[in-house]
Design a protein around this motif. Structure first.
Motif, short mmCIF file in Angstrom:
data_model
loop_
_atom_site.label_atom_id
_atom_site.label_comp_id
_atom_site.label_asym_id
_atom_site.label_seq_id
_atom_site.Cartn_x
_atom_site.Cartn_y
_atom_site.Cartn_z
N VAL A 169 33.45 -5.04 9.57
CA VAL A 169 32.09 -4.62 9.22
C VAL A 169 31.49 -3.92 10.43
CG1 VAL A 169 29.79 -5.37 8.52
CG2 VAL A 169 31.80 -6.54 7.63
N HIS A 170 30.97 -2.73 10.23
CA HIS A 170 30.38 -1.95 11.32
C HIS A 170 28.86 -2.01 11.22
CE1 HIS A 170 34.37 -0.40 12.20
NE2 HIS A 170 34.50 -0.07 10.92
N LEU A 171 28.24 -2.41 12.31
CA LEU A 171 26.78 -2.50 12.37
C LEU A 171 26.25 -1.37 13.25
CD1 LEU A 171 23.97 -3.88 12.18
CD2 LEU A 171 24.67 -5.30 14.12
N THR A 172 25.24 -0.66 12.75
CA THR A 172 24.55 0.37 13.52
C THR A 172 23.08 0.00 13.62
OG1 THR A 172 26.06 2.11 12.74
CG2 THR A 172 23.97 2.82 13.70
N ILE A 173 22.57 -0.07 14.85
CA ILE A 173 21.16 -0.34 15.09
C ILE A 173 20.52 0.90 15.69
CG2 ILE A 173 19.47 -1.81 16.26
CD1 ILE A 173 21.57 -3.97 16.46
N GLU A 174 19.44 1.35 15.08
CA GLU A 174 18.71 2.51 15.58
C GLU A 174 17.26 2.10 15.85
OE1 GLU A 174 19.06 5.50 12.62
OE2 GLU A 174 21.13 6.02 13.12
N GLN A 175 16.78 2.41 17.03
CA GLN A 175 15.39 2.15 17.39
C GLN A 175 14.74 3.45 17.83
OE1 GLN A 175 14.90 -0.90 20.34
NE2 GLN A 175 15.19 -2.57 18.89
N THR A 176 13.61 3.77 17.22
CA THR A 176 12.88 4.99 17.54
C THR A 176 11.52 4.62 18.13
OG1 THR A 176 13.95 6.22 15.76
CG2 THR A 176 11.90 7.14 16.65
N ASP A 177 11.15 5.26 19.22
CA ASP A 177 9.84 5.01 19.84
C ASP A 177 9.49 6.20 20.72
OD1 ASP A 177 7.49 3.76 20.41
OD2 ASP A 177 8.38 1.95 21.27
N ARG A 178 8.26 6.24 21.15
CA ARG A 178 7.80 7.29 22.07
C ARG A 178 7.86 6.74 23.49
NH1 ARG A 178 5.34 11.85 20.91
NH2 ARG A 178 4.93 11.10 18.79
N TYR A 179 8.50 7.47 24.38
CA TYR A 179 8.73 6.97 25.73
C TYR A 179 8.10 7.89 26.78
CZ TYR A 179 12.21 3.89 23.65
OH TYR A 179 12.83 2.93 22.88
N ARG A 180 7.63 7.25 27.82
CA ARG A 180 7.17 7.96 29.01
C ARG A 180 7.89 7.34 30.20
NH1 ARG A 180 3.19 11.53 30.02
NH2 ARG A 180 2.40 11.68 32.15
#
Length: 417
Positions: free
Chosen positions: A133-144
């Motif tokens: 089983v392949h798990l993909t985690i994606e996190q999106t945010d605004r970075y400075r």
């Protein structure tokens, strides 16, 4: 040290600070993957916040559905808030593919203001491939700045490893972060000393200077750590960053404005207690040759210069942190910043720094001030200072500035007379 290496070192440090703390990266998506030899249902029960094993991770105490809100989950963590209570976070969950994919966003956080999470989104997806089983985690945010982006990436990597451990043993145990191990930090301190050596000249004297600078950095961070301990932080640690210095990290968010000011001030404050001791040792030696007395003067000069720079009234420096807490109005902060700048400029003039060099230094300080405020906004307003605490913090700040300025004057008068 000649002017060229000094300018090069300053430019490198300012550039690294900008990259780590201030470069506008915009919206960025982190993506990590893991592969597990198990069933999709078991992995889903763990990663899905509504799953039967959603509290599998050692940092998650509970993961429960919010009453009358079937797509909302409240998770409680082992990490503590400013009052020493477990942090609670509410998530909105959208199951985009039954048993295989969901999106999540943060609605409430008991420690951080909602603005911190306004651009944050997470997606987790499972794909079966035979027995794996392949798990993909994606996190999106605004970075400075790169620092927090890098931190989150390694945090996700550690989560993947913890999930592998839970699937194999039924338990998730906190793993000691190798980077934070004392021996690793000692190695980084040695590396920083060697990297600084060329800027002071590849000689015995240059090595002494770079070694003393590393010692001063360590003493400075130990002052911050002592302050954290005094305010009841159960865990404190130091992260050494080659060329840039070190960072002391407490075990929970700040609880009061006085705590913020004191923890920021005590880096230079603890070092200030060493100044009269060093002056006494120098006077006891009383010699002008390159002996122990001269080494003490060099130590005083580096100690004073490093801490005086940290007390500059810039947003991301200790001095700026203290000023923002002591002076709550813009006019007060302006007056307080002007006084500190005047004292530092006076020290520079007293030791013979040229007017163009002083103006160039002020230009660099102005550039650093444009990096913006550091830290994140807490959800609840910190406890305010009392009048006595405000006076104590203000006197401590200007006393530290004066003492380190005197250390520079004392050392330069005797080293270059």
């Amino acid at each position: 040290m000649t002017h060229a290496p000094a300018i090069a070192l300053l430019v490198i440090n300012v550039g690294l600070l900008w990259l780590l703390l201030a470069v506008p990266l915009g919206l960025r998506t982190l993506r990590v993957q893991g592969s597990f030899l198990t069933s999709r249902a078991k992995v889903w029960s763990a990663i899905f916040p509504l799953g039967i094993s959603a509290d599998w991770h050692h940092s998650v105490l509970t993961s429960r559905i919010v009453p009358d809100a079937p797509n909302r989950v409240q998770q409680t963590y082992t990490h503590l808030d400013r009052h020493g209570e477990p942090i609670k976070r509410s998530l909105e969950i959208t199951e985009t593919q039954a048993g295989a994919e969901y999106d999540a966003r943060v609605l409430e956080d008991s420690a951080l203001d909602a603005a911190f999470w306004k651009d944050f989104g997470e997606r987790r997806r499972l794909v079966e491939d035979g027995d794996r089983v392949h798990l993909t985690i994606e996190q999106t945010d605004r970075y400075r700045g790169l620092a927090f982006l890098i931190f989150r990436f390694f945090a996700l990597r550690r989560e993947i490893k913890a999930l592998q451990q839970w699937l194999e043993t039924g338990q998730s145990k906190p793993a000691r972060v190798a980077f934070e191990h004392p021996l690793v930090q000692c190695g980084l301190a040695v590396l920083s000393t060697l990297l600084l050596w060329p800027f002071f000249g590849l000689t015995r004297t240059g090595l002494l200077l770079s070694s003393l600078l590393t010692l001063v950095i360590v003493l400075h961070e130990l002052g911050h750590m002592a302050a954290y301990r005094a305010f009841g932080h159960k865990t404190v640690r130091m992260i050494f960053v080659p060329l840039l210095g070190g960072v002391a990290i407490g075990g929970r968010p700040y609880n009061s404005v006085f705590e913020v000011a004191t923890c920021a001030l005590m880096g230079a404050g603890m070092s200030a207690f060493l100044i009269p001791v060093a002056i006494f040792l120098h006077k006891a030696d009383g010699k002008d040759a390159f002996d122990s007395g001269t080494a003490v003067l060099i130590f005083l000069l580096i100690l004073g210069a490093f801490n005086l720079l940290n007390l500059l009234p810039m947003n991301r420096f200790d001095g700026g942190q203290v000023l923002r807490q002591v002076f709550r109005s813009p006019l007060g902060r302006l007056a307080g910043s002007f006084l500190i700048t005047l004292i530092i400029a006076g020290v520079g003039w007293r030791i013979g720094v040229s007017t163009p060099a002083l103006l160039a230094g002020l230009a660099v300080f102005a550039l650093l001030s444009m990096m913006g405020s550091s830290g994140v906004k807490p959800r609840h307003r910190l406890d305010e200072m009392t009048g006595g605490q405000r006076i104590l913090s203000g006197l401590g700040l200007y006393s530290a500035v004066a003492l380190h300025g005197y250390a520079i004057v004392y050392a330069t008068d005797r080293l270059f007379s």
